[in-house]
Design an enzyme around this catalytic site. Sequence first.
Site, PDB file in Angstrom:
ATOM      1  N   ASP A  21       0.830  -1.214   0.000  1.00 26.18           N
ATOM      2  CA  ASP A  21       0.000   0.000   0.000  1.00 26.18           C
ATOM      3  C   ASP A  21       0.865   1.265   0.000  1.00 26.18           C
ATOM      4  O   ASP A  21       1.976   1.256   0.507  1.00 26.18           O
ATOM      5  CB  ASP A  21      -0.897  -0.047   1.248  1.00 26.18           C
ATOM      6  CG  ASP A  21      -2.099   0.849   1.097  1.00 26.18           C
ATOM      7  OD1 ASP A  21      -2.292   1.446   0.014  1.00 26.18           O
ATOM      8  OD2 ASP A  21      -2.858   0.967   2.074  1.00 26.18           O
ATOM      9  N   HIS A  38       2.632   3.255  -8.965  1.00 28.29           N
ATOM     10  CA  HIS A  38       2.447   1.817  -9.210  1.00 28.29           C
ATOM     11  C   HIS A  38       3.653   1.236  -9.963  1.00 28.29           C
ATOM     12  O   HIS A  38       4.079   0.121  -9.711  1.00 28.29           O
ATOM     13  CB  HIS A  38       1.164   1.566 -10.000  1.00 28.29           C
ATOM     14  CG  HIS A  38      -0.078   1.952  -9.241  1.00 28.29           C
ATOM     15  ND1 HIS A  38      -0.248   1.635  -7.915  1.00 28.29           N
ATOM     16  CD2 HIS A  38      -1.184   2.647  -9.607  1.00 28.29           C
ATOM     17  CE1 HIS A  38      -1.418   2.106  -7.498  1.00 28.29           C
ATOM     18  NE2 HIS A  38      -2.002   2.728  -8.510  1.00 28.29           N
ATOM     19  N   LEU A 132      11.781 -19.617  -4.977  1.00 25.00           N
ATOM     20  CA  LEU A 132      10.693 -18.861  -4.352  1.00 25.00           C
ATOM     21  C   LEU A 132       9.344 -19.229  -4.970  1.00 25.00           C
ATOM     22  O   LEU A 132       9.211 -19.290  -6.196  1.00 25.00           O
ATOM     23  CB  LEU A 132      10.929 -17.349  -4.514  1.00 25.00           C
ATOM     24  CG  LEU A 132       9.863 -16.476  -3.860  1.00 25.00           C
ATOM     25  CD1 LEU A 132       9.996 -16.493  -2.333  1.00 25.00           C
ATOM     26  CD2 LEU A 132       9.930 -15.035  -4.362  1.00 25.00           C
TER      27      LEU A 132
END
Length: 242
Positions: A21, A38, A132
């Site tokens: 956020d 973004h 990952l």
Amino acid sequence: MKKEFNSEELTIPTHVAIIMDGNGRWAKKRLMPRNFGHKAGAKVVEQICEDAYNLGIKYLTVYAFSTENWKRTVEEVTGIMNLLRNYLKDCIERASKNNMRVRVIGDRTALDADIVERIEELEKMTAQYDGLQFTIALNYGGRDEILRAVKKIASNVKEGTLDVENIDETCISSYLDTNDIPDPDLMIRTSGELRLSNYLIWQLAYCEFYFTDVLWPDFTVEHLKEAILHYNGRDRRYGGVK
Ligand code: FPP
């Protein structure tokens, strides 16, 4: 005195979930459009994937776009979707280099066909990688995920492939988008907001939460280490007594 980060002496959470956020506020502070934030946020995602794995984190799940984010302006939604398009395209090469498996959770039916194609290709191409385990929540909402699961369960009961007596917590988990991923151990939310915003609401039942004022585009490995140090100070009892 600040505690030192020594990964050998620490418990590294197996699965970290992040609410990234603050991109909009980060851009505003620089008098730039929200999509600039973004874009910076997407770059941080790439770096954090590498850092997380180097620290010993096995699963990382990020909230890229919620079922509620469609309420944003067309310009912003288009900007995020284009970022994701590019990210998914570049990700194939990066994932094979880093042995990273990528999954996408959320409702795909509302996504553009080319994005769905890229997701399917990426999931297929990276399915065998055991580095990952990276999951992107895209058009994801916890309630929507549970609703879709309930509908599938109901239809399986109706067609006779599932017995009502066999519906337990494990069964419900197996109907969720995250069916092959363990529940998160640590949830990090940046930018000072203290909400869950419909993120993994079933899976986070026993998770430890860590909130930081840092805006997502400013988030670095040092902040991730700080969160892990806090996690190590927690006493996880899962409702029991120690
Ligand atoms: C929240 O910040 C962020 C989002 C809704 C979008 C997150 C998307 C990215 C980081 C980019 C793409 C993701 C990947 C996986 C490459 P906000 O816009 O709510 O910020 P604000 O609260 O300051 O307005």
